[in-house]
Design an enzyme around this catalytic site. Structure first.
Site, short mmCIF file in Angstrom:
data_model
loop_
_atom_site.label_atom_id
_atom_site.label_comp_id
_atom_site.label_asym_id
_atom_site.label_seq_id
_atom_site.Cartn_x
_atom_site.Cartn_y
_atom_site.Cartn_z
N SER A 10 94.75 18.65 57.90
CA SER A 10 93.39 18.91 57.42
C SER A 10 93.24 18.26 56.06
CB SER A 10 93.13 20.41 57.30
OG SER A 10 91.99 20.61 56.48
N HIS A 35 92.17 15.88 60.84
CA HIS A 35 91.28 17.04 60.98
C HIS A 35 90.32 17.10 59.78
CE1 HIS A 35 90.33 21.08 62.57
NE2 HIS A 35 90.28 21.48 61.31
N ASP A 37 87.34 19.14 57.99
CA ASP A 37 86.69 20.45 57.90
C ASP A 37 85.34 20.33 57.21
OD1 ASP A 37 88.53 22.36 59.08
OD2 ASP A 37 89.91 21.75 57.49
N MET A 39 82.01 22.18 56.04
CA MET A 39 81.53 23.55 55.70
C MET A 39 80.21 23.46 54.95
SD MET A 39 85.08 25.23 54.40
CE MET A 39 86.63 24.92 55.25
N HIS A 68 85.77 19.41 62.67
CA HIS A 68 85.60 20.85 62.84
C HIS A 68 84.36 21.28 62.05
CE1 HIS A 68 87.58 25.07 61.94
NE2 HIS A 68 86.51 25.16 62.72
N MET A 70 81.88 23.77 60.68
CA MET A 70 81.65 25.18 60.33
C MET A 70 80.30 25.25 59.66
SD MET A 70 85.55 25.83 59.04
CE MET A 70 85.82 24.08 58.91
N MET A 139 91.12 29.86 65.37
CA MET A 139 91.24 30.03 63.92
C MET A 139 92.24 31.15 63.65
SD MET A 139 89.39 27.79 62.48
CE MET A 139 89.89 28.35 60.86
N ASP A 177 94.53 26.60 63.89
CA ASP A 177 94.09 26.14 62.57
C ASP A 177 94.14 27.29 61.57
OD1 ASP A 177 92.80 24.94 60.40
OD2 ASP A 177 90.92 24.57 61.47
N GLY A 178 95.00 27.13 60.55
CA GLY A 178 95.04 28.09 59.44
C GLY A 178 96.40 28.72 59.27
C1 DX5 Z 1 89.80 26.59 57.26
C2 DX5 Z 1 89.97 25.21 57.83
C3 DX5 Z 1 91.39 24.79 57.97
C4 DX5 Z 1 92.17 24.77 56.70
C5 DX5 Z 1 93.63 24.87 57.02
O1 DX5 Z 1 88.48 26.96 57.36
O2 DX5 Z 1 89.37 25.13 59.10
O3 DX5 Z 1 91.48 23.54 58.64
O4 DX5 Z 1 91.93 23.64 55.93
O5 DX5 Z 1 94.34 24.93 55.83
P1 DX5 Z 1 95.82 25.48 55.75
O6 DX5 Z 1 96.64 24.65 56.68
O7 DX5 Z 1 96.16 25.25 54.31
O8 DX5 Z 1 95.78 26.92 56.14
ZN ZN Z 2 89.65 23.30 60.46
#
Ligand code: DX5
Ligand code: ZN
Length: 219
Positions: A10, A35, A37, A39, A68, A70, A139, A177-178
């Site tokens: 990510s 990946h 993200d 937001m 991804h 969000m 998630m 993810d996470g």
């Molecule tokens: C959270 C994201 C993840 C996040 C993962 O909302 O969707 O992709 O960046 O980060 P790590 O691997 O540090 O938990």
């Molecule tokens: Zn993500």
């Protein structure tokens, strides 16, 4: 269908001041997907990047862009992300009432469609979607930030979704993810995941460590 494990760093944990360079570095370090993200400060309590950044990054790698989203609403922005170079577009059913239509819209744009479930959302949410999608993203933290701790209960969800996927006989990826690190990665894989998103665990220590960080996640 079980696949080789894929690692999808990510870029949320990358140095945003030099994202192109960071993407080239993780590509050279042997990642499988990138990946991204996205937001919006509305569906999740953080704001990150939009289609312009995805477009700017596209020439820096030929690897799959795993985007991804969000964001809510989401449909308005699908075309922009598709045009920017997304290969997989993943959306949250919690972000809007018409997930099935959203999936149809992603497919109509010629992209692979993913559905992501928040930690509190049951696997059952996929009952009437699973046949139509290319990827499920579980998630294992509440979406919004990198660097959070893995939520144990999501292993059971991964197991349940692995069964659902195998029952379809279709080529559907199961991504987690996470909070993925060298301790949680093998557990997520044992539960049935075949794509691991990793932000902090990939980027820790800087560019000299990316290759060994990625290799360590493969186990
Ligand atoms: C959270 C994201 C993840 C996040 C993962 O909302 O969707 O992709 O960046 O980060 P790590 O691997 O540090 O938990
Ligand atoms: Zn993500």
């Amino acid at each position: 269908m079980t696949h080789a494990i894929r690692i999808a760093p990510s870029i949320l944990s990358a140095d945003f001041a030099k994202l192109g360079e960071e993407v080239r570095a993780i590509d050279a370090a042997g990642c499988d997907w990138i990946h991204v993200d996205v937001m919006d400060g509305h569906f999740v309590p953080n704001i990150t990047i939009g289609p312009a950044v995805v477009k700017a990054l596209r020439p820096h790698t030929t690897k799959v862009f795993d985007v991804h989203l969000m964001i809510s609403p989401v449909d308005l922005y699908l075309e922009a992300f598709a045009e920017a170079g997304a290969d997989i577009i993943t959306v949250h059913p919690e972000a809007g009432p018409h997930t099935h239509r959203t999936i149809q819209n992603i497919k109509a744009l010629g992209k692979m469609a993913g559905v992501s479930l928040n930690p509190a959302t049951p696997a059952k949410m996929l009952d009437y979607l699973i046949e139509d999608i290319d990827l499920v993203l579980v998630m294992s933290v509440n979406p919004g930030f990198g660097g959070q701790s893995f939520i144990e209960s999501q292993l059971r969800k991964i197991e349940a979704i692995r069964k659902m996927i195998d029952k379809t006989g279709k080529d559907i990826r199961l991504e987690v993810d996470g909070g993925i690190d060298v301790n949680t990665a093998p557990r997520a894989i044992a539960a049935g995941a075949d794509v691991l998103v990793a932000g902090s665990a990939t980027f820790k220590g800087g560019p000299d460590h990316y290759a060994s960080n990625i290799a360590a996640l493969r186990g």
